[in-house]
Motif scaffolding. Structure first.
Motif, PDB file in Angstrom:
ATOM      1  N   MET A   1       0.791  -0.762   0.333  1.00 14.52           N
ATOM      2  CA  MET A   1      -0.274   0.315  -0.055  1.00 14.52           C
ATOM      3  C   MET A   1       0.628   1.500  -0.254  1.00 14.52           C
ATOM      4  N   VAL A   2       0.087   2.525  -1.112  1.00 12.23           N
ATOM      5  CA  VAL A   2       1.554   3.673  -1.098  1.00 12.23           C
ATOM      6  C   VAL A   2       0.905   4.581   0.387  1.00 12.23           C
ATOM      7  N   THR A   3       1.138   4.819   0.746  1.00 13.36           N
ATOM      8  CA  THR A   3       0.757   6.271   1.407  1.00 13.36           C
ATOM      9  C   THR A   3       0.696   7.546   1.222  1.00 13.36           C
ATOM     10  N   ALA A   4      -0.114   8.101   0.893  1.00 12.66           N
ATOM     11  CA  ALA A   4       0.480   9.540   0.573  1.00 12.66           C
ATOM     12  C   ALA A   4      -0.170  10.115   1.171  1.00 12.66           C
ATOM     13  N   VAL A   5       1.073  12.054   1.816  1.00 11.28           N
ATOM     14  CA  VAL A   5       0.301  12.787   2.067  1.00 11.28           C
ATOM     15  C   VAL A   5       0.314  14.181   1.045  1.00 11.28           C
ATOM     16  N   VAL A   6      -0.739  14.585   1.146  1.00 11.04           N
ATOM     17  CA  VAL A   6      -1.337  15.834   0.576  1.00 11.04           C
ATOM     18  C   VAL A   6      -1.450  17.045   1.269  1.00 11.04           C
ATOM     19  N   LEU A   7      -0.615  18.118   1.055  1.00  7.08           N
ATOM     20  CA  LEU A   7      -0.800  19.615   1.653  1.00  7.08           C
ATOM     21  C   LEU A   7      -0.763  20.802   0.730  1.00  7.08           C
ATOM     22  N   ILE A 175      -2.935  10.690  -6.242  1.00  3.00           N
ATOM     23  CA  ILE A 175      -3.739   9.425  -7.384  1.00  3.00           C
ATOM     24  C   ILE A 175      -3.085   8.871  -8.535  1.00  3.00           C
ATOM     25  N   ASP A 176      -2.298   9.704  -8.974  1.00  2.00           N
ATOM     26  CA  ASP A 176      -2.529  10.212 -10.564  1.00  2.00           C
ATOM     27  C   ASP A 176      -0.419   8.667 -10.178  1.00  2.00           C
ATOM     28  N   LEU A 177       0.110   9.196  -9.349  1.00  4.71           N
ATOM     29  CA  LEU A 177       0.715   8.850  -8.742  1.00  4.71           C
ATOM     30  C   LEU A 177       0.644   7.807  -7.494  1.00  4.71           C
ATOM     31  N   GLY A 178      -0.209   6.409  -7.725  1.00  2.93           N
ATOM     32  CA  GLY A 178      -0.631   5.191  -7.313  1.00  2.93           C
ATOM     33  C   GLY A 178      -1.065   5.320  -6.079  1.00  2.93           C
ATOM     34  N   ALA A 179      -0.847   6.692  -5.654  1.00  2.00           N
ATOM     35  CA  ALA A 179      -1.318   6.199  -4.255  1.00  2.00           C
ATOM     36  C   ALA A 179      -2.509   5.130  -3.400  1.00  2.00           C
ATOM     37  N   GLN A 226     -13.846   6.132  -3.405  1.00  2.00           N
ATOM     38  CA  GLN A 226     -13.183   5.670  -4.318  1.00  2.00           C
ATOM     39  C   GLN A 226     -11.653   5.107  -4.331  1.00  2.00           C
ATOM     40  N   LEU A 227     -11.380   5.514  -2.995  1.00  2.00           N
ATOM     41  CA  LEU A 227     -10.405   4.652  -2.486  1.00  2.00           C
ATOM     42  C   LEU A 227     -10.108   5.587  -0.815  1.00  2.00           C
ATOM     43  N   GLN A 228      -9.161   5.476  -0.390  1.00  2.57           N
ATOM     44  CA  GLN A 228      -9.089   5.154   0.898  1.00  2.57           C
ATOM     45  C   GLN A 228      -8.554   6.857   1.295  1.00  2.57           C
ATOM     46  N   LEU A 229      -9.313   7.270   1.396  1.00  2.00           N
ATOM     47  CA  LEU A 229      -9.030   8.950   1.623  1.00  2.00           C
ATOM     48  C   LEU A 229      -9.479   9.332   3.559  1.00  2.00           C
ATOM     49  N   ARG A 230      -8.303  10.128   3.398  1.00  2.00           N
ATOM     50  CA  ARG A 230      -8.994  11.077   5.003  1.00  2.00           C
ATOM     51  C   ARG A 230      -7.774  12.263   5.514  1.00  2.00           C
ATOM     52  N   VAL A 231      -9.213  12.666   6.008  1.00  2.00           N
ATOM     53  CA  VAL A 231      -9.239  14.721   4.971  1.00  2.00           C
ATOM     54  C   VAL A 231      -9.468  14.904   6.743  1.00  2.00           C
ATOM     55  N   PRO A 266     -13.732   7.300  13.967  1.00  2.00           N
ATOM     56  CA  PRO A 266     -13.956   6.921  13.006  1.00  2.00           C
ATOM     57  C   PRO A 266     -14.735   7.435  12.106  1.00  2.00           C
ATOM     58  N   ILE A 267     -14.306   6.993  10.278  1.00  2.00           N
ATOM     59  CA  ILE A 267     -14.061   8.754   9.339  1.00  2.00           C
ATOM     60  C   ILE A 267     -15.797   8.133   8.814  1.00  2.00           C
ATOM     61  N   ALA A 268     -16.061   9.739   8.947  1.00  2.00           N
ATOM     62  CA  ALA A 268     -16.961  10.353   8.553  1.00  2.00           C
ATOM     63  C   ALA A 268     -17.508   9.525   7.644  1.00  2.00           C
ATOM     64  N   ALA A 269     -18.856   9.139   7.151  1.00  2.00           N
ATOM     65  CA  ALA A 269     -19.579   9.525   5.916  1.00  2.00           C
ATOM     66  C   ALA A 269     -19.273  10.111   4.915  1.00  2.00           C
ATOM     67  N   ASP A 270     -19.024  11.757   5.147  1.00  2.00           N
ATOM     68  CA  ASP A 270     -19.325  12.647   4.203  1.00  2.00           C
ATOM     69  C   ASP A 270     -18.171  13.136   4.813  1.00  2.00           C
ATOM     70  N   GLN A 271     -17.192  13.800   4.363  1.00  2.28           N
ATOM     71  CA  GLN A 271     -15.781  14.444   4.870  1.00  2.28           C
ATOM     72  C   GLN A 271     -15.935  15.304   4.140  1.00  2.28           C
ATOM     73  N   SER A 272     -16.540  15.963   3.402  1.00  5.23           N
ATOM     74  CA  SER A 272     -16.482  16.837   2.612  1.00  5.23           C
ATOM     75  C   SER A 272     -17.719  18.249   3.882  1.00  5.23           C
ATOM     76  N   ARG A 273     -17.941  17.421   4.760  1.00  9.58           N
ATOM     77  CA  ARG A 273     -19.253  18.535   5.547  1.00  9.58           C
ATOM     78  C   ARG A 273     -18.082  19.446   6.846  1.00  9.58           C
ATOM     79  N   GLN A 274     -17.065  18.849   7.035  1.00 13.39           N
ATOM     80  CA  GLN A 274     -16.702  19.730   7.521  1.00 13.39           C
ATOM     81  C   GLN A 274     -15.833  20.461   6.951  1.00 13.39           C
ATOM     82  N   LEU A 275     -15.893  20.474   5.266  1.00 14.01           N
ATOM     83  CA  LEU A 275     -15.023  22.294   5.109  1.00 14.01           C
ATOM     84  C   LEU A 275     -15.859  23.046   4.679  1.00 14.01           C
ATOM     85  N   GLN A 276     -17.161  22.758   5.117  1.00 13.06           N
ATOM     86  CA  GLN A 276     -18.814  24.043   4.426  1.00 13.06           C
ATOM     87  C   GLN A 276     -18.005  25.152   5.569  1.00 13.06           C
ATOM     88  N   LEU A 277     -18.204  26.338   5.158  1.00 12.59           N
ATOM     89  CA  LEU A 277     -17.892  27.048   5.331  1.00 12.59           C
ATOM     90  C   LEU A 277     -19.035  27.602   6.729  1.00 12.59           C
TER      91      LEU A 277
END
Length: 299
Positions: A1-7, A175-179, A226-231, A266-277
């Motif tokens: 498994m390839v683990t990437a950190v996106v900053l 994702i392009d890098l295969g993470a 689509q993949l293991q995303l942790r925001v 636990p991972i939230a069902a919709d992680q985008s909600r925490q990004l809403q202003l």
């Protein structure tokens, strides 16, 4: 498994990423690849050459010693030349270039201990450019060349500016890098500001932050199933301008604690909600109200 950190990008709020990274290290989460844009590219480039706890401690020490003029030096003469079209940016890029060069341990991106890709924008075509080879300082400066603030950077036949223009939080590049597993460390606001930024640079960076937040929300919504995303959740409350370097120690400390708490849930069902202003009522406390006297590296 390839683990990437996106900053992501975010000016002085890049200090938040240091706290987030410390929390990941506390849980022994080790990235196989770094992907960054703008200040995220600066943080990533440093850690790609100095992976591990000692590198994180060194990066935190650098952040707590920074002042605005170290990153955005300007003056009446340069402002006038920029207004007259004789400069391509209001700030002199040389102090930032020297700062980056003095702390990188490798000359070319492909020579980093941990693979790294930084994202920039082609000024001519408007397309995203992913840089994983070539002179490291030039690549990082290109990724951080905020339009109107710093001049664009010539790189391998391209004229490049800040990657945040097209992809401020480059999940797609990871994702392009295969993470397979991607930790996303944003710096943006989930909190509405109490007052508008007063400086020209502050207003410009805040406007960019607001615009790119919608791209991040859309990307998280599209990729999280689509993949293991942790925001990691943005720091909240937050009322610090992206050009204010006076609170970096507090930002690091608070981000470490909040990210540790997030990792334990636990991972939230919709992680985008925490990004809403969202606004805070009544008036939320300032960063000073959250100040404590623990050392930056306390757990």
């Amino acid at each position: 498994m390839v683990t990437a950190v996106v900053l992501s990008g975010g000016g002085s709020l890049g200090a938040i990423q240091v706290g987030m990274l410390l929390a990941l290290a506390d849980r022994e989460i080790v990235p196989d690849v770094f992907v960054g844009t703008s200040v995220g590219a600066i943080n990533a480039a440093f850690l790609a050459g100095r992976p591990g706890p000692q590198g994180l401690e060194a990066l935190a020490s650098i952040w707590t010693g920074l002042a605005r003029h170290d990153i955005f030096p300007t003056g009446p003469a340069r402002l006038l030349r920029a207004a007259l079209g004789r400069e391509a940016g209001f700030a002199d890029p040389m102090p930032l270039r020297r700062l980056i060069a003095s702390h990188l341990t490798y000359g070319r991106l492909e020579d980093a201990q941990v693979p790294i890709t930084v994202v920039a924008t082609d000024v001519i075509t408007g397309k995203e450019v992913q840089l994983s080879h070539g002179p490291a300082v030039d690549a990082v400066m290109a990724s951080a060349a905020l339009p109107g603030v710093f001049p664009p950077v010539s790189f391998d036949g391209h004229v490049l500016m800040d990657g945040g223009v097209v992809n401020n939080t480059p999940i797609s590049a990871a994702i392009d890098l295969g993470a397979d597993l991607i930790y996303v460390l944003p710096t943006g606001y989930a909190c509405a500001l109490e007052t508008a930024p007063r400086s020209t640079i502050g207003m410009a960076m805040h406007a960019v932050t607001l615009a790119i937040q919608q791209r991040l929300i859309a990307d998280v919504q599209g990729f999280q199933h689509q993949l293991q995303l942790r925001v990691a959740p943005p720091l909240c409350p937050l009322s610090v301008s992206p050009v204010d370097f006076r609170h970096t120690a507090d930002l690091i400390r608070r981000a470490r604690v909040s990210t540790q708490a997030w990792l334990d849930k636990p991972i939230a069902a919709d992680q985008s909600r925490q990004l809403q202003l969202h606004p805070h009522h009544p008036q939320r406390p300032s960063i000073e109200d959250h100040h404590d006297h623990r050392p930056v590296f306390a757990s």
